[in-house]
Design a protein around this motif. Structure first.
Motif, mmCIF file in Angstrom:
data_model
loop_
_atom_site.group_PDB
_atom_site.id
_atom_site.type_symbol
_atom_site.label_atom_id
_atom_site.label_comp_id
_atom_site.label_asym_id
_atom_site.label_seq_id
_atom_site.Cartn_x
_atom_site.Cartn_y
_atom_site.Cartn_z
ATOM 1 N N MET A 1 0.903 -1.195 -0.095
ATOM 2 C CA MET A 1 0.085 -0.072 0.164
ATOM 3 C C MET A 1 0.885 1.254 0.092
ATOM 4 O O MET A 1 1.671 1.307 0.813
ATOM 5 C CB MET A 1 -0.837 0.068 1.289
ATOM 6 N N SER A 2 0.465 2.060 -0.925
ATOM 7 C CA SER A 2 1.473 3.364 -0.920
ATOM 8 C C SER A 2 1.044 4.325 0.214
ATOM 9 O O SER A 2 -0.122 4.011 0.870
ATOM 10 C CB SER A 2 1.146 4.044 -2.101
ATOM 11 N N SER A 3 1.952 5.145 0.482
ATOM 12 C CA SER A 3 1.731 6.157 1.556
ATOM 13 C C SER A 3 0.454 7.089 1.561
ATOM 14 O O SER A 3 -0.033 7.618 2.443
ATOM 15 C CB SER A 3 3.162 7.003 2.128
ATOM 16 N N ASN A 4 0.204 7.256 0.272
ATOM 17 C CA ASN A 4 -1.146 8.132 0.071
ATOM 18 C C ASN A 4 -2.565 7.572 -0.164
ATOM 19 O O ASN A 4 -3.442 8.013 -0.038
ATOM 20 C CB ASN A 4 -0.770 8.923 -1.188
ATOM 21 N N SER A 5 -2.197 6.000 0.171
ATOM 22 C CA SER A 5 -3.627 5.335 0.035
ATOM 23 C C SER A 5 -4.253 5.143 1.432
ATOM 24 O O SER A 5 -3.624 5.324 2.144
ATOM 25 C CB SER A 5 -3.392 3.927 -0.588
ATOM 26 N N PHE A 6 -5.431 4.810 1.378
ATOM 27 C CA PHE A 6 -6.224 4.725 2.486
ATOM 28 C C PHE A 6 -6.697 3.213 2.573
ATOM 29 O O PHE A 6 -7.010 2.586 1.868
ATOM 30 C CB PHE A 6 -7.341 5.393 2.342
ATOM 31 N N ASP A 8 -8.019 -0.391 3.523
ATOM 32 C CA ASP A 8 -9.417 -0.967 3.502
ATOM 33 C C ASP A 8 -10.030 -1.389 5.241
ATOM 34 O O ASP A 8 -9.106 -1.503 5.895
ATOM 35 C CB ASP A 8 -9.357 -2.241 2.773
ATOM 36 N N SER A 11 -8.766 -4.422 6.770
ATOM 37 C CA SER A 11 -7.538 -4.712 7.135
ATOM 38 C C SER A 11 -7.304 -4.724 8.638
ATOM 39 O O SER A 11 -6.023 -4.902 9.354
ATOM 40 C CB SER A 11 -6.648 -3.540 6.668
ATOM 41 N N HIS A 220 -3.147 3.352 11.597
ATOM 42 C CA HIS A 220 -3.582 2.665 10.465
ATOM 43 C C HIS A 220 -5.057 2.725 10.094
ATOM 44 O O HIS A 220 -5.849 3.201 9.492
ATOM 45 C CB HIS A 220 -3.088 1.183 10.405
ATOM 46 N N ARG A 223 -7.017 5.952 9.562
ATOM 47 C CA ARG A 223 -7.151 6.542 8.190
ATOM 48 C C ARG A 223 -7.966 5.531 7.514
ATOM 49 O O ARG A 223 -8.336 5.833 6.030
ATOM 50 C CB ARG A 223 -5.682 6.371 7.640
#
Length: 334
Positions: A1-6, A8, A11, A220, A223
């Motif tokens: 997961m990239s740092s800019n993604s939110f 799921d 998770s 985590h 977010r």
């Protein structure tokens, strides 16, 4: 997961000695995590008495990992909940008022097939325990609170005690602003949540490896889309409702004495909620017991879980008066 993604929502379904379930109650879907008590032969005991664990602000079910397994080992059906708007539970636009939140827990007790439960709550989760005990007294056998004085006592302390007002009010007022607090909680990978955690725990635990893991998982979870807004709505309703008829009626109702066993746990190093605040409101819970947890701050159930678990089970043994056997309730069909 990239740092800019939110992240799921799913998770937060971490593997462990527990089971993840979806339970529908009060019109929404709740993510719950269950550790079912077992007999000595290893078979499940679905008739075991129910204990519901309710997390606090900017947190999620994983806060109770130590209690899930320990209380199940003592013979309880132990269930940790992602509260409305958090984790992998639904995030509806409304329902963050005290009336609805108490209805959520009442609905969960019934949906899990029980006629009553013992509630354990941390911080805002504790306030939900208080509300459920007052509004749905037949469903609540007892409550245990970690860092959560009675809401009327807390309000009185904030109004009348300058020291308590200085520690509690600044963040509470800052979170009333529109949009800014959501951004504050989620930017820089949720760093604000780690700041809150660091400022409110004891110094020794803040330097531990478990603190690092806990902060990472909380950052985590906050977010997850909608989680920060939902978390703030709890505090916004608590503030804005004071000048509305529903809020005035709620606080008046909350002054009904809670005539069940109440265990109040406070970390000795908690600089956020002061000891004097817990001394208030004795008439609101005449059967209360206050216990200080050593080597712990505001998150005592994570900082010193063995002492918290010991206090919980000892209190319940004293209630029952019979060799530490847990209280039983009658099951109903889900």
């Amino acid at each position: 997961m990239s740092s800019n993604s939110f992240p799921d929502p799913s998770s937060v379904r971490f593997d462990g000695p527990w089971t993840h379930r979806d339970v529908h109650a009060n019109g929404i879907r709740f993510h719950v995590v269950e550790a079912v008590a077992a007999e000595t032969d290893g078979t499940d005991r679905p008739e075991a008495p129910l204990v519901l664990l309710l997390h606090g602000f900017a947190d999620f079910w994983w806060s109770w990992r130590h209690q899930l397994t320990a209380l199940a080992g003592h013979g309880y059906r132990t269930v940790a909940v992602d509260l409305r708007g958090y984790g992998d539970t639904d995030k509806p636009p409304r329902g963050y008022d005290g009336w609805t939140l108490a209805g959520d827990i009442a609905g969960l007790i019934r949906a899990l097939g029980h006629t009553e439960a013992t509630l354990v709550g941390h911080a805002e989760g504790g306030l939900v325990c208080w509300a459920t005990a007052v509004l749905h007294p037949r469903l609540v056998r007892s409550i245990a609170l970690v860092s959560s004085p009675h809401p009327a006592a807390l309000k009185s302390a904030v109004l009348r005690d300058p020291a308590q007002r200085a520690t509690w009010l600044p963040d509470f007022l800052r979170y009333q602003l529109p949009r800014y607090p959501e951004n504050l909680l989620t930017r820089r990978g949720g760093a604000e949540v780690e700041r809150l955690l660091h400022d409110r725990v004891g110094e020794s635990w803040s330097r531990s490896a478990e603190f690092v893991e806990t902060a990472s998982r909380m950052r985590h979870a906050i977010r997850i889309p909608g989680a920060a807004h939902s978390a703030l709505e709890y505090q916004r309703w608590a503030f804005r409702s004071q000048w509305r008829p529903d809020g005035k009626r709620f606080m008046a109702t909350m002054r009904t004495p809670v005539d069940i066993p109440v265990l109040m746990l406070r970390g000795e190093q908690d600089s956020y909620l002061l000891d004097a605040t817990y001394q208030r409101g004795e008439s609101l819970s005449p059967r209360r017991t206050l216990v200080s947890i050593p080597r712990a701050g505001h998150y005592a159930h994570q900082e010193n879980p063995s002492k918290v678990n010991e206090a919980l089970t000892a209190h319940w043994r004293e209630q029952n008066g019979v060799n530490g056997s847990p209280p039983h309730d009658d099951l109903v069909s889900p």
